[in-house]
Write an enzyme that holds these catalytic residues in place. Structure first.
Site, PDB file in Angstrom:
ATOM      1  N   ARG A  87     -11.756   2.125  17.314  1.00  0.00           N
ATOM      2  CA  ARG A  87     -12.821   1.129  17.159  1.00  0.00           C
ATOM      3  C   ARG A  87     -13.063   0.311  18.423  1.00  0.00           C
ATOM      4  NH1 ARG A  87     -11.117  -2.121  11.928  1.00  0.00           N
ATOM      5  NH2 ARG A  87     -12.627  -3.596  12.836  1.00  0.00           N
ATOM      6  N   HIS A 117      -0.877  10.936  11.481  1.00  0.00           N
ATOM      7  CA  HIS A 117      -1.513  11.349  10.224  1.00  0.00           C
ATOM      8  C   HIS A 117      -1.925  10.138   9.387  1.00  0.00           C
ATOM      9  CE1 HIS A 117       0.299  15.280  11.077  1.00  0.00           C
ATOM     10  NE2 HIS A 117       1.464  14.689  11.130  1.00  0.00           N
TER      11      HIS A 117
END
Length: 223
Positions: A87, A117
């Site tokens: 982000r 993950h």
């Protein structure tokens, strides 16, 4: 074990000069974005700018479906896997793994960090060789939206951060088990292991094994 020099080996991050000025790691969270822009102005020819305020090393592997937003620098031989979402305000070191569906925001990842993950890592600093198991996340905002306090229960110390958002500070070689939640303001000392499915809060000693909040043991191989 909350201070910058106790948690991290600053030889394993491009942010060394920036981090050296702070006593506690969460004090660095406000300046990560500007620090990345400052570093970018001095990157060598091995780095290329692939988007607005996004620089990656030429040896970095970026999946086509990864979404990278700046300011962001990603170091050599790092792998960013499909569906990863950066982000912004992210400094990712060398030989790291940013995994499938992992989200990063306002973070420093030292060299050899793996978040491979389904991880969320926000407003956090992860030390050399720190590893977060599948599904483990850093929670960075308290449910009542009050300012985060760092709580060291064993030494009866509380430190006001003055920040609404503080994730987790993971020392060198920390192992976080799968599907664990690190609550706002969690600090984990070097070479500590967190059991899977844990809910962790406060300061956890170095070289320990976290089984539950009331069951933390010192590793037998620690000196």
């Amino acid at each position: 074990m909350m201070k910058m020099k106790e948690l991290y080996d600053l030889n394993h991050t491009m942010a060394r000069k920036f981090l050296e000025q702070f006593e506690y790691p969460w004090q660095a969270l406000d300046g990560i974005g500007q620090m990345i822009l400052d570093l970018a102005s001095n990157l060598d020819d091995e780095y290329e700018q692939i988007a607005d305020q996004v620089w990656i090393h030429k040896s970095t592997q970026i999946a086509k479906t990864a979404n990278l937003n700046g300011p962001c620098i990603i170091g050599a031989k790092t792998e960013v896997r499909p569906g990863a979402f950066i982000r912004g305000n992210a400094l990712v070191g060398e030989n790291c793994v940013v995994g499938n569906s992992t989200e990063l925001k306002n973070v420093i990842l030292f060299d050899h960090v793996q978040v491979p993950h389904y991880n969320y890592v926000g407003d956090s600093i992860l030390g050399h060789y720190a590893h977060m198991g599948a599904g483990s996340i850093t929670s960075n905002v308290k449910s009542d939206k009050s300012l985060v306090v760092i709580n060291d229960r064993s030494h009866r110390i509380k430190i006001e951060t003055g920040r609404k958002k503080v994730g987790a500070m993971l020392g060198n070689h920390v192992e976080v088990g799968c599907n664990s939640v690190l609550n706002p303001g969690t600090v984990i000392g070097c070479e500590t292991s967190i059991y899977p499915l844990s809910c962790v809060r406060g300061v956890i000693p170095e070289k320990s094994i976290f089984k539950s909040q009331d069951d933390i043991v010192i590793r037998k191989d620690s000196k």
